[in-house]
Structure formats: structure tokens, C-alpha cells
Design an enzyme around this catalytic site. Structure first.
Site, PDB file in Angstrom:
ATOM      1  N   GLU A 160      -4.062   6.461 -11.499  1.00  0.00           N
ATOM      2  CA  GLU A 160      -3.162   6.883 -12.572  1.00  0.00           C
ATOM      3  C   GLU A 160      -2.940   5.713 -13.510  1.00  0.00           C
ATOM      4  O   GLU A 160      -2.430   4.661 -13.110  1.00  0.00           O
ATOM      5  CB  GLU A 160      -1.801   7.311 -12.005  1.00  0.00           C
ATOM      6  CG  GLU A 160      -0.877   7.843 -13.092  1.00  0.00           C
ATOM      7  CD  GLU A 160       0.565   7.372 -13.018  1.00  0.00           C
ATOM      8  OE1 GLU A 160       1.440   8.055 -13.578  1.00  0.00           O
ATOM      9  OE2 GLU A 160       0.833   6.298 -12.435  1.00  0.00           O
ATOM     10  N   ASP A 213      -0.991   5.098  -7.728  1.00  0.00           N
ATOM     11  CA  ASP A 213       0.073   5.164  -8.727  1.00  0.00           C
ATOM     12  C   ASP A 213       0.111   3.919  -9.623  1.00  0.00           C
ATOM     13  O   ASP A 213      -0.008   2.792  -9.129  1.00  0.00           O
ATOM     14  CB  ASP A 213       1.403   5.277  -7.958  1.00  0.00           C
ATOM     15  CG  ASP A 213       2.617   5.365  -8.839  1.00  0.00           C
ATOM     16  OD1 ASP A 213       2.895   6.452  -9.353  1.00  0.00           O
ATOM     17  OD2 ASP A 213       3.309   4.331  -9.013  1.00  0.00           O
TER      18      ASP A 213
HETATM   19  C1  GLC Z   1       4.106   6.744 -11.772  1.00  0.00           C
HETATM   20  C2  GLC Z   1       4.740   8.000 -11.246  1.00  0.00           C
HETATM   21  C3  GLC Z   1       6.155   8.065 -11.694  1.00  0.00           C
HETATM   22  C4  GLC Z   1       6.892   6.885 -11.159  1.00  0.00           C
HETATM   23  C5  GLC Z   1       6.190   5.600 -11.566  1.00  0.00           C
HETATM   24  C6  GLC Z   1       6.701   4.455 -10.780  1.00  0.00           C
HETATM   25  O1  GLC Z   1       3.978   6.741 -13.126  1.00  0.00           O
HETATM   26  O2  GLC Z   1       4.008   9.103 -11.653  1.00  0.00           O
HETATM   27  O3  GLC Z   1       6.768   9.248 -11.305  1.00  0.00           O
HETATM   28  O4  GLC Z   1       8.194   6.875 -11.650  1.00  0.00           O
HETATM   29  O5  GLC Z   1       4.818   5.642 -11.307  1.00  0.00           O
HETATM   30  O6  GLC Z   1       6.261   4.490  -9.469  1.00  0.00           O
END
Ligand code: GLC
Ligand code: MG
Length: 691
Positions: free
Chosen positions: A383, A313
Site C-alpha cells: 500500500e 501497510d
Molecule cells: C494505512 C491504513 C490506514 C492507517 C495507516 C496507518 O494507510 O490503511 O487505515 O491509518 O496506514 O497505519
């Protein structure tokens, strides 16, 4: 004392008394005389009289006969004769030649075989948002047992890889992305035992489980943060702290992704801490090697349990510049007090800092140590939203020498609805294909828990053609739960807002795309059939848009998803063939998939525009003149035959055309074509080889 047959010394056949008896000849020069033999037996204690067993000479002969053999001299005499020697030599050389040939064939086969696709390449990734997937206990929030109840759904869709958004223990300020204990399951979702049972059952069914891992931050309720606040020596630097005045200006102009300053003053410690997301999500300090080690241990903990991979993440936020200087404003003239969102700043000091990739490679190395067992490959996807800085995203790919992500998520197709046209679709696809390092594996995302559902942003008329694009492009598609039935966003009123991002800014709320999965036309769409509560409202269209209804309808979004998902698996051209651009205009984007040596190929004609279109592909000589539609998103058009100069598509219609050809398109259009790893098909013996 007992007599054992083998107590007679028979170490060498020349000393074998049985042989001597049978032969009746005088023993050879180096043989032992019968008398000596007798003496020997006596010396080892086989005294007939003394043991009181009288052995008949014939019996004795029978007992030793199985060990009888020819004397060496006799053997040598025969073996040197040509009738024995020649066949023996022929056999010897034959064995040598066969062994060499086998080694050569094995090496050739290994060298010529293209790599097998790994599980994360062979199937779409399905994202489960656990709060919203299936509620087994009736508390209105989905849970792990609920996922267990619905494993058939993945198998029905031929999906092998399931990514489950966080289910760690959490105060749920960001619905699990604020982790209080990385080694525990939140009671809302179940227990560790539920998790273990789910994993075992998934593995029994050949499904892989990808977990969410959140390295950038913890919850402010995490034990580490509490110890850091009180300056416990080991934890003191686990987070990013700096001096600041509780009532004065913030340490710098950095802003949180959810809006406003990313610094919050902590009364206990008397300093400010950094949070690139909510103030309840303090950023970890990855410049502290103990933090790195602790996080690696957590990854190890779950790998040991058997999880198959991680979605990492918000990785670009993991490191920040230590100098804490202000970031440059996008609009230098904007008054600093109005600089409150991530769009107001160039995030030069809070994202993608030097050292980030080294950290990710450390995580990767842990995964790799667990990947060694056969069929246990551990997968990593990162991500990172880098928008127009696609180069930054591509940096997360592994190279031949340095292992990192199997792929970074490709979010560019999320932008498809902004300008629905064939040219735009091609442009977005090309951002990835044109920038991806050679030989890497592409991937495509059209929805997730942070972005509007595609059926809502593009319009429900386009969900089928978008799914068709997703499932026929090269690489791994990711499907957010509900996209396979065309679920749409829900309307969430101000008072219903759950998402903290929505509380800062209503239009940023992510609740609309997180509504309960629509399983059936029953109470709560079958999401919770025990009580009448659901944590977010069910979409009012659930009576028609649901899995149960769509399973019965051959032309449904679900049926089409399933058809294409199966086609990807069965058709070599689709899962490892070339991808070539054919045409793009204001409505239509067309491309083909083909594999050298294979006559069966696929042409996709997808209309993303607002009007129906007639596409003329007569200039593409590699296509046959008449084209038969294998599948249309408008199922009444299945089986239709079009002249290649007049391929008709309605707005939002997509066609998969299967055709047969002897001439491939890619050799003459290298600029238009991509393949991750080139492979050719040899139809005569039905094999794939590197070419
Ligand atoms: C990522 C997740 C999101 C979350 C953020 C903080 O972007 O997809 O849902 O709020 O990280 O962890
Ligand atoms: Mg950080």
C-alpha cells in the site's frame, strides 16, 4: 534344527541339481558334479539321516524347479538367431525413440504452455474490515467468529481471496493499525484459536487469507517502545529518537499524515520520537538491523501458521532520511507555522527513501521460502499512495530478477468520481496501463477503509457501472466489503466520531465508510443480532440495501456483481485476454477483451457521464454490425440488439456485449492494446499456448 527350502545354495543356475536331473545330460564343463553337489549339501548341514527327514527325490525336484533356467550357452545360442535378435533390436530402438519423443513433447508442452494464473490473479480480492463485517458475540464490534459465519458469502460471489484488516492485539487508537503485540489476536476480535479455526475452514473451502502487516510503526503500548523509552540497550534504537526541547521548537518541519508535527516529546526518555501517523503510533527505525530481523520473524510466525499473503501497510513511510533536514514547502511563502498537513510539504525525506525496496525484498524472500510447496504461493501487495508520482508506485512490482510485490495497490480509480466522464475513466485506467512494467499484472481498487465509498462519492446511480468496470478490466479487482451491494457512507455526527483522523479534522474522518455490513433487513442489518449496539451506526437504507434482499433480485447490484465475477472465471478472454481501448468521450468509455484464436470476445460500453449517449463504433471494422447485450446494469436492456453505429447507454449504464469474430482488433492496433502474458487459443484441441 529345521530344514529350510532355501538353505540349498542356488546362487547360479548351473549348480542347480534339479536342472541336471530333469535334463539327464552330463553337466556342462563348468557345472558341479552330482557327487560334489551332494558333498556341498552335506557341508552346509543338510544331512538327511542326521535330521531325520527323508526327502523323496521327486519332492526335491519340485522344490528346486521354480529356480531352474537355461544354461548360458543355450541362451546365447538362441538369442543370436535372427528371429530373436531382429525383434529384440526393433523393440530396443522403438523404446529409445518413444522415450526421446516423450522428452521432446514434454519440453515443447512446457515451453508452449502459458503460465497458469495464480490464485491472487484468478479471483477478486475482498477486503473485510473486521470491526464492521459481522459481530458474533453482540458487543457491537465485528469479530473473527463473525467472519467464519459469513464464509458462504465469499463462495456465493466466487471470491477466493480475502484480505482481513488488522486483528492484532491493539489499544485501537487507529483501530488495529496500532499494534501492541504482533503475535496475538485482540480479545475484541477473538482468540488465536478462533484465528486458527477460521484459517483452517477457509482453506477447507478453497479460500485464501491475506493478513494486514504494519511494518512502519507499532503502538506506543508495544513492549519494544516501552523498553526503548527506558533505553534498554537492545531496544534503545528501535524507534526514531532525537534530542528536542519539550517546550521549544520541534526537531524539524515534518508533519504527520493525520496532521501537525510528526514529533512528540517523551518525558521518560527526555527526547522526541517520530510518528508519521498518530502520536500513539511511533515509527520503527528500520536502519536498525535488529528491527528488520524482529519484523521478519513476525512475518515468519504468521506464514508458519499458514496465512496466504500480506497486505503491507503504508510502506513508503518505512524509512526516513537520517539527516532530519526540513522538507521543502509546496508553497515556499506559506508561514511555517501554517505548514500542518502532508499537502503542505514535498515529502522528500519521510517517504520512499533509498533502501526501502531492499527491505521489502527481504520480506518477500521470506514469503518465497514458504511458496515452494504446490498451491501454497504466498502473495504480497503493498500500500503506497504516490498520487501523480506513479513511477514510484511501479517500483514495488517484482521484476524477473528481483522479487518484490505481486502488485502494488492501484488507487487511481478512487479518483473516478472527481470528474465523471468516459475520458476521465480512460485517463485513470491509462495511468496504470501506460506505466505498468511490461508483463506485470494490473489491479484495481475502487474503495477501502480509508476512502469514501464509491456509491457515495460517485452517486448511487454509478455503483453498478463502476463494479462493471472493476470486474471487466484486466487484472485483479479489489472489492471493499459492502461495495458488492452498493453500500453508501453513513453520516457521522461530531459526537459520534470514532476515527482519530476525524478527531483532528472532521472532514478527514473515515467513519462514514466503515459502517456495519448490511446483511439483512433484521435488527442492526443482521450485523449484530444479539444486542442493540453497533460501534458505528448502521446506514438507514439497510432495509432495501442488504445481501438478503438483493439475493432475491436478479437485477440487484449483488446479482450483477456475482454474474460478472463468474464471467471473469469462465471466460478466457476476460481473465487472460487482450485489453484494448475502443472509444472515450464525455460520457462513454469503451474497451474490448479478446484472445487470439478465440472467436468469442467482449465489448464494454460504460457511461460514466451525466447524460445518455449514443456511441457510434461503425469505424471499428472488427466488430460485427449488430451487437447483442449480454448484460446491462439496467437489466431490462439485457438481450437488446444494437447497430454498432448506435449503441445507446443511459447515464450510469454499462453494457457487456458478447460477440463473435474472426478478426481480432489487437494485431492492427498495438498502441491501443495491452496483455500481461500473451496466450493464444487453439480451438481444434481446446488448448492455450504461448504465441
Ligand atoms: C494505512 C491504513 C490506514 C492507517 C495507516 C496507518 O494507510 O490503511 O487505515 O491509518 O496506514 O497505519
Ligand atoms: Mg517510518
Amino acid at each position: 534344527m529345521s530344514v529350510r527350502k532355501d538353505s540349498v545354495e542356488l546362487g547360479e543356475c548351473v549348480r542347480n541339481p534339479g536342472f541336471q536331473d530333469a535334463d539327464g545330460d552330463a553337466p556342462a564343463a563348468d557345472t558341479v558334479s552330482a557327487a560334489e553337489s551332494e558333498e556341498k549339501r552335506d557341508s552346509i548341514g543338510v544331512k538327511r539321516d542326521s535330521i531325520g527327514v527323508k526327502l523323496d527325490p521327486d519332492d526335491e525336484y519340485n522344490q528346486v524347479k521354480p529356480y531352474a533356467g537355461m544354461p548360458k550357452e543355450v541362451l546365447l545360442l538362441y538369442s543370436s538367431q535372427a528371429r530373436y535378435r531382429v525383434p529384440r533390436e526393433i523393440l530396443f530402438w522403438l523404446t529409445v525413440c518413444c522415450t526421446l519423443a516423450l522428452v521432446a513433447i514434454t519440453i515443447t508442452v512446457i515451453a508452449l504452455s502459458p503460465r497458469c494464473l495464480s490464485w491472487w490473479q484468478a479471483s477478486p480480492v475482498y477486503q473485510v474490515y473486521p470491526r464492521s463485517f459481522k459481530d458474533s458475540d453482540g458487543d457491537g464490534v465485528g469479530d473473527l467468529k463473525g467472519i467464519m459465519e459469513k464464509l458462504d458469502h465469499f463462495q456465493y460471489l466466487n471470491i477466493k481471496s480475502v484480505w482481513i484488516s488488522p486483528f492484532y492485539r491493539s489499544p485501537m487508537k487507529d483501530f488495529g493499525y496500532d499494534v501492541e503485540d504482533f503475535r496475538d489476536v485482540d480479545p475484541l476480535f477473538g482468540t488465536m484459536q478462533d484465528f486458527e479455526e477460521l484459517l483452517t475452514e477457509m482453506h477447507n473451502r478453497g479460500l485464501k487469507l491475506i493478513m494486514d502487516f504494519i511494518p512502519n510503526h507499532t503502538s506506543d503500548r508495544h513492549r519494544w517502545f516501552n523498553l526503548s523509552r527506558i533505553r534498554d540497550p537492545y531496544y534503545e534504537d528501535f524507534y526514531v529518537w532525537t534530542d528536542c526541547d519539550p517546550n521549544g521548537p520541534k526537531p524539524n518541519n515534518w508533519v504527520s499524515i493525520f496532521g501537525n508535527s510528526s514529533w512528540t516529546y517523551d518525558e521518560v526518555r527526555g527526547q522526541c520520537y517520530l510518528h508519521q501517523f498518530l502520536k500513539e503510533q511511533p515509527d520503527l527505525n528500520f536502519r536498525n538491523p535488529n528491527v528488520v530481523q524482529e519484523m521478519i520473524d513476525i512475518v515468519d510466525f504468521w506464514l508458519k501458521k499458514g496465512v496466504d499473503g500480506f497486505r503491507m501497510d503504508a510502506v513508503k513511510h518505512m524509512l526516513e532520511a537520517a539527516h532530519l533536514r526540513d522538507e521543502p514547502q509546496v508553497d515556499p511563502n506559506k508561514p511555517p507555522e501554517l505548514v500542518t498537513t502532508e499537502w503542505d510539504l514535498h515529502s522528500d525525506y519521510t517517504t520512499s527513501q533509498v533502501g526501502l525496496h531492499d527491505l521489502l525484498r527481504e520480506f518477500r524472500a521470506v514469503l518465497d521460502t514458504y511458496s515452494r510447496e504446490p498451491d501454497k504461493y504466498r502473495f504480497m501487495v503493498t500500500e503506497s499512495y504516490d498520487y501523480e508520482e506513479v513511477d514510484k508506485t511501479m517500483m514495488y512490482y517484482s521484476t524477473h530478477l528481483v522479487r518484490e510485490s505481486d502488485f502494488p495497490f492501484n488507487f487511481y480509480l478512487l479518483d473516478l468520481p472527481h470528474n465523471a466522464s468516459g475520458v476521465w475513466a480512460k485517463h485513470l485506467v491509462h495511468i496504470w496501463m501506460g506505466n505498468m512494467p511490461r508483463g506485470e499484472w494490473p489491479n484495481w481498487v475502487v474503495g477501502n477503509h480509508d476512502r469514501s465509498r464509491i456509491a457515495s462519492s460517485a452517486g448511487p446511480a454509478y455503483i453498478r457501472v463502476i463494479n462493471m468496470l472493476l470486474l471487466t478490466l484486466p487484472g485483479t479487482p479489489t472489492t471493499y466489503y459492502g461495495e458488492e451491494i452498493g453500500m453508501e457512507n453513513i453520516n457521522v455526527t461530531q459526537s459520534e466520531i470514532q476515527d482519530p483522523a476525524g478527531k483532528y479534522n472532521t472532514s478527514a474522518s473515515r467513519d462514514p465508510e466503515r459502517s456495519p455490513m448490511q446483511w439483512s433487513g433484521d435488527m442492526n442489518a443482521g450485523f449484530n443480532n444479539k444486542t442493540n449496539v453497533t460501534w458505528l451506526p448502521v446506514h438507514p437504507d439497510y432495509e432495501t440495501v442488504n445481501v438478503e434482499v438483493q439475493k432475491k433480485d436478479d437485477g440487484s447490484v449483488l446479482a450483477q456483481y456475482r454474474f460478472l465475477s463468474n464471467l471473469r472465471v469462465t471466460e478466457l478472454a476476460l481473465h487472460r485476454g487482450w485489453f484494448c481501448y475502443i472509444h472515450a468521450d464525455a460520457n462513454v468509455f469503451s474497451y474490448l477483451r479478446e484472445l487470439d484464436g478465440l472467436s468469442q470476445a467482449y465489448l464494454m460500453v460504460l457511461n460514466f457521464g451525466k447524460q445518455s449517449a449514443i456511441t457510434d463504433l461503425s469505424s471499428v471494422s472488427e466488430l460485427p454490425d449488430r451487437l447483442t447485450v449480454l448484460m446491462s446494469t439496467n437489466h431490462v436492456n439485457n438481450g437488446k440488439v444494437y447497430e454498432k453505429s448506435r449503441i445507446l447507454t443511459e447515464a450510469g449504464e454499462g453494457l457487456v456485449i458478447q460477440y463473435s469474430t474472426d478478426t481480432r482488433f489487437n494485431p492492427t492496433h498495438p498502441e491501443e492494446c495491452y496483455v500481461s502474458e500473451k496466450a493464444c487459443f487453439l480451438p481444434t484441441i481446446n488448448i492455450l499456448y504461448k504465441c
